[in-house]
Write a protein that holds these residues in place. Structure first.
Motif, PDB file in Angstrom:
ATOM      1  N   ARG A 174       0.820  -1.216   0.000  1.00 17.31           N
ATOM      2  CA  ARG A 174       0.000   0.000   0.000  1.00 17.31           C
ATOM      3  C   ARG A 174       0.853   1.265   0.000  1.00 17.31           C
ATOM      4  O   ARG A 174       0.326   2.373   0.022  1.00 17.31           O
ATOM      5  CB  ARG A 174      -0.934   0.003   1.230  1.00 17.31           C
ATOM      6  N   CYS A 175       2.183   1.100   0.007  1.00 15.87           N
ATOM      7  CA  CYS A 175       3.075   2.268   0.067  1.00 15.87           C
ATOM      8  C   CYS A 175       3.165   2.936  -1.305  1.00 15.87           C
ATOM      9  O   CYS A 175       3.188   2.271  -2.343  1.00 15.87           O
ATOM     10  CB  CYS A 175       4.462   1.838   0.529  1.00 15.87           C
ATOM     11  N   ILE A 176       3.256   4.260  -1.299  1.00 16.99           N
ATOM     12  CA  ILE A 176       3.332   5.035  -2.551  1.00 16.99           C
ATOM     13  C   ILE A 176       4.573   4.639  -3.369  1.00 16.99           C
ATOM     14  O   ILE A 176       4.572   4.769  -4.601  1.00 16.99           O
ATOM     15  CB  ILE A 176       3.310   6.560  -2.234  1.00 16.99           C
ATOM     16  N   GLU A 183       4.908   4.955  -7.563  1.00 17.71           N
ATOM     17  CA  GLU A 183       5.627   6.116  -8.113  1.00 17.71           C
ATOM     18  C   GLU A 183       7.039   5.672  -8.460  1.00 17.71           C
ATOM     19  O   GLU A 183       7.839   5.374  -7.557  1.00 17.71           O
ATOM     20  CB  GLU A 183       5.683   7.252  -7.091  1.00 17.71           C
ATOM     21  N   ARG A 210      12.309   2.671   9.597  1.00 13.99           N
ATOM     22  CA  ARG A 210      10.946   2.697   9.059  1.00 13.99           C
ATOM     23  C   ARG A 210      10.891   3.566   7.802  1.00 13.99           C
ATOM     24  O   ARG A 210      11.565   4.592   7.721  1.00 13.99           O
ATOM     25  CB  ARG A 210       9.959   3.234  10.102  1.00 13.99           C
ATOM     26  N   TYR A 252       7.623   7.129   4.120  1.00 11.17           N
ATOM     27  CA  TYR A 252       6.316   7.364   3.497  1.00 11.17           C
ATOM     28  C   TYR A 252       5.186   6.659   4.252  1.00 11.17           C
ATOM     29  O   TYR A 252       4.124   7.212   4.427  1.00 11.17           O
ATOM     30  CB  TYR A 252       6.327   6.889   2.045  1.00 11.17           C
ATOM     31  N   CYS A 253       5.420   5.423   4.673  1.00  8.57           N
ATOM     32  CA  CYS A 253       4.302   4.645   5.244  1.00  8.57           C
ATOM     33  C   CYS A 253       4.601   4.091   6.629  1.00  8.57           C
ATOM     34  O   CYS A 253       3.751   3.408   7.199  1.00  8.57           O
ATOM     35  CB  CYS A 253       3.917   3.507   4.303  1.00  8.57           C
ATOM     36  N   ASP A 296       1.623  14.687   9.005  1.00 12.95           N
ATOM     37  CA  ASP A 296       1.464  13.774  10.132  1.00 12.95           C
ATOM     38  C   ASP A 296       1.167  14.637  11.357  1.00 12.95           C
ATOM     39  O   ASP A 296       1.764  15.712  11.504  1.00 12.95           O
ATOM     40  CB  ASP A 296       2.812  13.028  10.310  1.00 12.95           C
ATOM     41  N   VAL A 331       1.917  11.354  -8.858  1.00 11.52           N
ATOM     42  CA  VAL A 331       1.492  12.322  -7.844  1.00 11.52           C
ATOM     43  C   VAL A 331       2.380  13.557  -7.913  1.00 11.52           C
ATOM     44  O   VAL A 331       1.903  14.697  -7.839  1.00 11.52           O
ATOM     45  CB  VAL A 331       1.585  11.680  -6.440  1.00 11.52           C
ATOM     46  N   SER A 332       3.685  13.343  -8.083  1.00  8.99           N
ATOM     47  CA  SER A 332       4.596  14.493  -8.073  1.00  8.99           C
ATOM     48  C   SER A 332       4.318  15.428  -9.246  1.00  8.99           C
ATOM     49  O   SER A 332       4.328  16.653  -9.087  1.00  8.99           O
ATOM     50  CB  SER A 332       6.057  14.036  -8.055  1.00  8.99           C
ATOM     51  N   HIS A 384      -5.461  10.188  -0.740  1.00 11.75           N
ATOM     52  CA  HIS A 384      -4.907   9.232  -1.700  1.00 11.75           C
ATOM     53  C   HIS A 384      -4.922   7.837  -1.066  1.00 11.75           C
ATOM     54  O   HIS A 384      -4.657   7.696   0.125  1.00 11.75           O
ATOM     55  CB  HIS A 384      -3.464   9.641  -2.050  1.00 11.75           C
ATOM     56  N   LYS A 425      -2.835   5.466  -1.484  1.00 10.10           N
ATOM     57  CA  LYS A 425      -1.485   4.963  -1.189  1.00 10.10           C
ATOM     58  C   LYS A 425      -0.875   5.701   0.001  1.00 10.10           C
ATOM     59  O   LYS A 425      -0.913   6.936   0.055  1.00 10.10           O
ATOM     60  CB  LYS A 425      -0.573   5.138  -2.411  1.00 10.10           C
ATOM     61  N   GLU A 426      -0.284   4.947   0.903  1.00 12.45           N
ATOM     62  CA  GLU A 426       0.312   5.538   2.095  1.00 12.45           C
ATOM     63  C   GLU A 426       1.566   6.324   1.709  1.00 12.45           C
ATOM     64  O   GLU A 426       2.417   5.807   0.998  1.00 12.45           O
ATOM     65  CB  GLU A 426       0.652   4.435   3.106  1.00 12.45           C
ATOM     66  N   GLY A 427       1.644   7.550   2.166  1.00 12.73           N
ATOM     67  CA  GLY A 427       2.823   8.381   1.884  1.00 12.73           C
ATOM     68  C   GLY A 427       2.647   9.296   0.675  1.00 12.73           C
ATOM     69  O   GLY A 427       3.515  10.127   0.413  1.00 12.73           O
ATOM     70  N   ALA A 428       1.538   9.166  -0.055  1.00 13.61           N
ATOM     71  CA  ALA A 428       1.352  10.004  -1.250  1.00 13.61           C
ATOM     72  C   ALA A 428       1.387  11.508  -0.907  1.00 13.61           C
ATOM     73  O   ALA A 428       2.037  12.288  -1.614  1.00 13.61           O
ATOM     74  CB  ALA A 428       0.054   9.639  -1.966  1.00 13.61           C
ATOM     75  N   LEU A 435       3.026  12.960   1.427  1.00  8.25           N
ATOM     76  CA  LEU A 435       4.417  13.340   1.715  1.00  8.25           C
ATOM     77  C   LEU A 435       5.170  13.554   0.402  1.00  8.25           C
ATOM     78  O   LEU A 435       5.908  14.543   0.253  1.00  8.25           O
ATOM     79  CB  LEU A 435       5.112  12.253   2.563  1.00  8.25           C
ATOM     80  N   VAL A 436       4.956  12.657  -0.547  1.00  4.16           N
ATOM     81  CA  VAL A 436       5.571  12.827  -1.870  1.00  4.16           C
ATOM     82  C   VAL A 436       5.087  14.147  -2.477  1.00  4.16           C
ATOM     83  O   VAL A 436       5.887  14.926  -3.028  1.00  4.16           O
ATOM     84  CB  VAL A 436       5.210  11.641  -2.794  1.00  4.16           C
ATOM     85  N   MET A 451       6.823  17.156  -1.203  1.00  5.07           N
ATOM     86  CA  MET A 451       8.205  17.314  -1.681  1.00  5.07           C
ATOM     87  C   MET A 451       8.262  17.978  -3.061  1.00  5.07           C
ATOM     88  O   MET A 451       9.312  18.437  -3.478  1.00  5.07           O
ATOM     89  CB  MET A 451       8.883  15.937  -1.770  1.00  5.07           C
ATOM     90  N   HIS A 495      -3.062   5.022   6.810  1.00  3.57           N
ATOM     91  CA  HIS A 495      -1.867   5.527   7.462  1.00  3.57           C
ATOM     92  C   HIS A 495      -2.178   6.735   8.343  1.00  3.57           C
ATOM     93  O   HIS A 495      -2.474   6.568   9.514  1.00  3.57           O
ATOM     94  CB  HIS A 495      -0.824   5.835   6.365  1.00  3.57           C
ATOM     95  N   ASN A 496      -2.155   7.945   7.791  1.00  4.84           N
ATOM     96  CA  ASN A 496      -2.347   9.158   8.595  1.00  4.84           C
ATOM     97  C   ASN A 496      -3.598   9.915   8.164  1.00  4.84           C
ATOM     98  O   ASN A 496      -3.996   9.868   7.000  1.00  4.84           O
ATOM     99  CB  ASN A 496      -1.147  10.109   8.421  1.00  4.84           C
ATOM    100  N   TYR A 539       3.439  -1.960  18.404  1.00  4.11           N
ATOM    101  CA  TYR A 539       4.372  -0.846  18.214  1.00  4.11           C
ATOM    102  C   TYR A 539       3.747   0.487  18.609  1.00  4.11           C
ATOM    103  O   TYR A 539       4.425   1.379  19.113  1.00  4.11           O
ATOM    104  CB  TYR A 539       4.919  -0.801  16.770  1.00  4.11           C
TER     105      TYR A 539
END
Lengths: 140, 305
Positions: A105-107, A111, A129, A132-133, B6, B84-85, B102, B104-107, B109-110, B113, B127-128, B192
């Motif tokens: 599921r990570c971008i 990309e 870690r 991104y995810c 985040d 995305v970028s 989005h 996808k996790e982290g999109a 953040l991308v 950037m 994710h967040n 965690y």
């Protein structure tokens, strides 16, 4: 190549026993056309057993790879048959394009152009870690 | 503050400032009606989320700004394979601020950037979802008056519920907070999260499978939905979705000033008969979401009232 001594190149010493092949692979040493020696399970007074990699050419080693796989290893620079520098490795704060995130599921899985970056979140347990995810870096 | 990706990007002081600004907007909305005049918010929603998108759009409209964007990937150039970028690099030329959802996790953040304007994460997969957490914090502040000395029960899906993880992370920074973690065995809080935000900070907590056993202790009860999309196995989903249902009978055991929250949408985990109870705060919570997003847009645009 005489694996006991090299003239100009580097010796990666004190690698945790069994880790040399991982380092070989992550440093892409298969792409080098100079002599490369991997010594597994050499005896060591400090470590019991250790691995060693010798590269018989000037080579700019990615210290972050060593820090990630085997932070106690050392890098010795050899010039004209003499060791001119000894580098001690530290646990890197970030890993950039060294390992890939396994979270589907990570971008980073879709990309193509982005860097795979992991940050050190627990130095004691050496946990990295994905930035991104937040998924943990793959187990060594 | 340039972007919000985040919730932990924000210090406690920055959160306090946002909440203070949101409370000022609630008290005097007329002072903010033109604060973002001629500014544009782009809502880039690569997956549908009616509530969050409308909340962002309502926030910008109430600040006197305007909105543009799309509500699903099919109606964007992502369906043609654009990254995305590239998308945000282009949109940065059209809008003053971006809210991105989005799958996808982290999109986001991308996006941050590559964008030349502020980016707000409006949810990235499981994710967040920092603006939900800000909404939750504003609700707690409005309903309880403070963040410290609170006993907070989190109930339902604590494993996949990202809003729960973020709320625990945010609340763990305040003094004398206690948690009750109420979930079926299969949906317990991941270790965690528990280690990082509860155990390492020596915060008292109790893990239980019974809501009735602890509801009388709680100042805040945060209910969550068991989400079908998080399960690979339909049988597991059906077995667990009705595990906790908040009913008027259970509410009789609770404190007079309990604050019941839910990020919404709910399925059936809170009986509709609870809605008329003055302690049910979840619709107010959704409304607070607009005000905290107004405050966030103002801060990120450095706009003056």
């Amino acid at each position: 190549m005489n694996i006991d001594s090299i003239h100009n190149g580097i010796v990666i010493d004190h690698i945790d026993a069994g880790r040399a092949m991982q380092i070989y692979s992550l440093l892409h040493l298969e792409r080098l056309d100079c002599p490369v020696a991997i010594i597994k399970n050499a005896s060591s007074s400090k470590m019991g057993r250790k691995d060693i990699i010798k590269i018989d050419a000037d080579y700019n080693v990615n210290l972050d790879v060593l820090g990630y796989i085997s932070p106690n290893s050392t890098v010795n620079i050899i010039k004209n048959g003499v060791r001119v520098e000894k580098k001690h490795i530290q646990l890197p704060e970030r890993l950039v394009d060294i390992v890939l995130c396994k979270n589907p599921r990570c971008i980073t899985t879709t990309e193509q152009e982005i860097h795979h970056i992991f940050k050190l979140t627990d130095p004691e347990k050496r946990i990295y870690r994905c930035i991104y995810c937040d998924t943990k870096a793959p187990e060594l | 503050m340039k972007h919000l990706i985040d919730i932990l990007d924000l210090s406690v002081g920055e959160i306090d400032e946002l909440i203070e600004l949101a409370e000022s907007i609630i008290a005097h909305p007329e002072n903010y009606r033109e604060s973002c005049k001629y500014k544009k918010l782009a809502t880039l929603f690569f997956e549908p989320s009616t509530r969050t998108r409308l909340s962002f759009e309502a926030a910008m409209l109430e600040l006197g700004g305007s909105v543009l964007g799309f509500s699903e990937a099919q109606s964007s150039s992502a369906s043609k394979g654009e990254s995305v970028s590239d998308t945000v690099a282009v949109v940065s030329g059209y809008a003053d601020i971006i809210a991105m959802r989005h799958p996808k996790e982290g999109a986001p953040l991308v996006a941050s950037m590559h964008a030349s304007v502020p980016v707000i994460n409006a949810g990235d997969g499981g994710h967040n979802h920092p603006t939900q957490t800000l909404t939750d914090l504003l609700t707690i502040k409005r309903e309880k008056g403070h963040f410290d000395h609170l006993t907070i029960g989190l109930c339902g899906d604590l494993k996949f519920g990202r809003t729960v993880h973020s709320l625990i992370a945010a609340m763990s920074r305040y003094a004398d907070v206690r948690f009750y973690l109420i979930s079926p065995e299969e949906l317990k809080l991941p270790s965690y999260v528990k280690t990082a935000y509860i155990k390492d900070k020596k915060i008292p907590y109790i893990q239980t499978t019974s809501l009735e056993s602890c509801i009388s202790e709680l100042d805040v009860l945060y209910m969550t939905r068991v989400q079908r999309e998080r399960f690979f196995n339909e049988e597991d989903y059906i077995r667990l979705k009705d595990y906790f249902i908040l009913t008027p009978e259970k509410m009789t055991l609770a404190k007079e000033d309990l604050c019941v929250m839910h990020p919404l949408p709910r399925v059936n985990e809170i009986s509709t008969a609870v809605d008329s109870d003055p302690r049910a705060c979840y619709f107010k919570q959704a409304r607070y979401g607009k005000f905290i997003r107004m405050a966030l847009i103002l801060k990120l645009l450095e706009a003056n009232a």
